[in-house]
Design a protein around this motif. Structure first.
Motif, short mmCIF file in Angstrom:
data_model
loop_
_atom_site.label_atom_id
_atom_site.label_comp_id
_atom_site.label_asym_id
_atom_site.label_seq_id
_atom_site.Cartn_x
_atom_site.Cartn_y
_atom_site.Cartn_z
N ASP A 241 -7.35 -50.65 -15.05
CA ASP A 241 -8.24 -49.87 -15.58
C ASP A 241 -8.82 -49.13 -13.63
O ASP A 241 -10.66 -48.51 -14.39
CB ASP A 241 -9.94 -50.83 -16.26
CG ASP A 241 -10.49 -51.85 -14.86
OD1 ASP A 241 -8.92 -51.71 -14.11
OD2 ASP A 241 -11.64 -52.25 -15.10
N TRP A 242 -8.04 -48.55 -13.02
CA TRP A 242 -8.45 -47.78 -12.07
C TRP A 242 -8.89 -46.34 -12.96
O TRP A 242 -8.37 -46.21 -12.94
CB TRP A 242 -6.67 -48.13 -11.01
CG TRP A 242 -6.48 -47.53 -9.86
CD1 TRP A 242 -7.10 -45.82 -9.98
CD2 TRP A 242 -7.17 -47.72 -8.76
NE1 TRP A 242 -6.70 -45.99 -8.09
CE2 TRP A 242 -7.37 -47.06 -7.59
CE3 TRP A 242 -7.70 -48.82 -8.61
CZ2 TRP A 242 -7.26 -47.61 -6.39
CZ3 TRP A 242 -7.90 -49.96 -7.57
CH2 TRP A 242 -8.06 -48.95 -6.66
N LYS A 243 -9.57 -46.43 -11.36
CA LYS A 243 -11.11 -45.16 -11.86
C LYS A 243 -10.45 -43.71 -11.24
O LYS A 243 -10.59 -44.26 -9.87
CB LYS A 243 -12.13 -45.98 -11.81
CG LYS A 243 -12.88 -46.30 -13.16
CD LYS A 243 -13.84 -46.96 -12.86
CE LYS A 243 -14.61 -48.05 -14.04
NZ LYS A 243 -15.69 -47.95 -13.93
N ASP A 245 -11.88 -39.48 -9.62
CA ASP A 245 -11.98 -38.54 -10.35
C ASP A 245 -12.64 -38.09 -9.53
O ASP A 245 -12.49 -38.07 -8.23
CB ASP A 245 -13.96 -38.90 -10.91
CG ASP A 245 -14.38 -38.42 -11.71
OD1 ASP A 245 -14.83 -37.60 -10.62
OD2 ASP A 245 -14.92 -38.65 -12.52
N ASP A 252 -15.53 -43.99 -7.34
CA ASP A 252 -14.19 -44.28 -8.19
C ASP A 252 -13.28 -45.62 -6.73
O ASP A 252 -13.56 -45.88 -5.81
CB ASP A 252 -13.39 -43.25 -8.55
CG ASP A 252 -13.07 -42.53 -7.45
OD1 ASP A 252 -12.73 -42.35 -6.75
OD2 ASP A 252 -12.76 -41.25 -8.15
N ASP A 253 -12.44 -45.71 -8.11
CA ASP A 253 -11.68 -46.61 -6.93
C ASP A 253 -10.05 -46.10 -6.21
O ASP A 253 -9.31 -46.77 -5.04
CB ASP A 253 -10.43 -47.92 -7.62
CG ASP A 253 -11.79 -48.47 -8.63
OD1 ASP A 253 -12.48 -49.08 -7.84
OD2 ASP A 253 -11.69 -49.00 -9.60
#
Length: 489
Positions: A241-243, A245, A252-253
């Protein structure tokens, strides 16, 4: 706390009200990032979001209904829409948004006054609910090897030691990184791979990591398998679920490489000629490398709670920590190289929820770089190991100090992993060239050294991280007044 009604607005060198020193061009950056400045009754300065309050959620169902009624009467809505049910570990907190600005105004023109949110927090406390401002936390890097000087800007009693650059085309003001390119360290320890020994699990809450698609193809960010960009960080766990943006204001990640302007990249038909490495871009990747140099057997999981500028807030830290504990935990050590000052030097709401979420994990946090004894949170919390920085001559000139600092480690000219292929360009002129390694100074990098030493002790001799810390912090170990136990790593 008391704050002024006067707004901070973008434009001329208008300064944050109730502030002891000029922010200069940084005022523009703070407005764009929704950071406001307030003064406590004792004259101390704090940073907070001017539109958000944290409220403790009671475990008792009746009191939760009272809280919902309290919020409804004031037309306040929790960020998730509802007051949450308590989980098995405790009640938790809820972030409540408030915005008295004219809705038609652009974000950069909205009022950045803390008075409204301070009043809501005060009303909530009067009604018997724990409440506080949503304080802004900022990563703790400093300028390489230099004491406070002409290029220093102050905000919330934090020193921003870096080059403030305004793009001549876009007018975008940016605060550039103080990480300097360098060469790979001469040695890197290999994992011991001890049989029948669980690897220490370390959660790094920071700016995240810079990643690339796992299959090596260049593509837009999205739900694809990813891996850490740096070859030395391949052991770092990249979650499904690595984010990622593209908006620089979204935490985010993925650690953004450079400062994507809040305003457009172009002005008219002229493209910007700048390619800027932002204030704390690469911070999380750097810290992961610091950990692995001392504890190469560590399993590192990274999560973003800071933007590449280095700003986040208490609500984001708590919500991300809860998500990581629920989905990726348990962890042995949690590294937090960020912090802030709190009104009245008390962090009751933050402390209660942070310690609940950490549970058996040991929190290790940077003590901050203001050269002051004023408590800096979360490092100053009783259940967290606060880490200051040393230099060849003793205390590093920038390091905070005091009875609340538990440990210290070298924090000047630390070398670690950074961007693998990035050339900074200022107004069309190439400046710094990064090829995978950088040197940086700050308590940000002392904290992961101590965290890694604790993890290595745990890995070699067993027990929990708290057991390892207890062994390493006994009277037998060298101490420095107001800096705690010395870790010469």
């Amino acid at each position: 706390m008391t704050v002024s009604d006067e707004p901070i607005r973008r434009g001329k060198p208008s300064q944050p009200v109730d502030h002891p020193a000029a922010l200069g061009d940084l005022a523009d950056v703070f407005v764009a990032r929704n950071i406001a400045v307030g003064m406590t009754p004792d004259g101390s300065v704090v940073l907070a979001r001017p539109d958000s309050v944290l409220v403790e959620v009671p475990r008792d169902a009746g009191r939760r209904r009272e809280l919902q009624s309290f919020l409804s009467q004031r037309k306040l809505r929790p960020d998730n829409g509802l007051v949450p049910e308590p989980d098995d570990g405790g009640a938790g907190v809820v972030a409540v948004s408030i915005d008295d600005s004219e809705p038609s105004l652009r974000h950069s023109e909205r009022r950045l006054s803390l008075r409204s949110v301070a009043d809501v927090a005060s009303d909530a406390r009067s009604a018997g609910f724990g409440a506080d401002l949503n304080y802004v936390v900022i990563g703790a890097q400093v300028m390489h090897g230099e004491p406070l000087g002409a290029q220093t800007s102050w905000a919330g009693e934090m020193a921003f030691l870096a080059n403030v650059f305004t793009d001549p085309v876009t007018g975008q003001t940016s605060l550039l990184t103080t990480a300097e390119p360098t060469v790979q360290p001469p040695a890197w320890r290999d994992p011991l791979d001890l049989p029948d020994r669980p690897r220490p699990r370390i959660l790094v809450l920071d700016t995240g990591l810079t990643t690339v698609p796992a299959d090596g193809e260049v593509r837009a960010a999205g739900p694809v398998a990813r891996r850490a960009e740096h070859e030395r960080l391949q052991c770092c766990e990249i979650r499904k679920d690595w984010k990622v943006d593209a908006d620089p204001r979204i935490v985010d990640d993925e650690d953004e490489r450079f400062d994507p302007p809040v305003r457009p990249l172009t002005s008219g038909t002229k493209p910007s000629r700048s390619k800027l490495l932002d204030f704390e871009a690469g911070h999380g990747s750097f810290i992961a490398g610091v950990v692995l140099q001392t504890c190469p057997d560590a399993d590192i999981v990274s999560a973003g709670v800071l933007s590449s500028f280095g700003d986040g807030d208490v609500a984001g830290v708590l919500s991300t920590l809860k998500r990581m504990m629920d989905t990726q935990g348990p962890f042995d050590v949690v590294v937090m190289s960020f912090g802030t000052n709190f009104a009245d030097d008390e962090a009751a709401v933050f402390e209660t929820e942070l310690m609940r979420l950490l549970g058996p994990a040991l929190g290790v946090a940077a003590a901050g770089n203001q050269n002051t004894c004023r408590p800096y949170f979360p490092a100053a919390l009783p259940g967290v190991v606060g880490v200051g920085a040393t230099s060849a001559g003793g205390k590093a000139w920038f390091s905070n100090f005091g009875g609340w600092v538990d440990a210290c480690a070298p924090g000047v000219d630390v070398v670690s992993t950074f961007f693998t292929d990035f050339t900074e360009v200022l107004d069309g002129t190439p400046t710094r060239d990064y090829k995978g390694w950088a040197r940086w100074s700050g308590t940000s990098f002392s904290a992961p050294k101590v965290a890694a030493a604790i993890a290595q002790e745990m890995y070699l001799f067993g027990g929990t991280a708290k057991d390892a810390w207890k062994r390493l912090s006994t009277h037998k170990h060298l101490r420095v007044p107001d800096l705690g136990v010395v870790f010469n790593v």
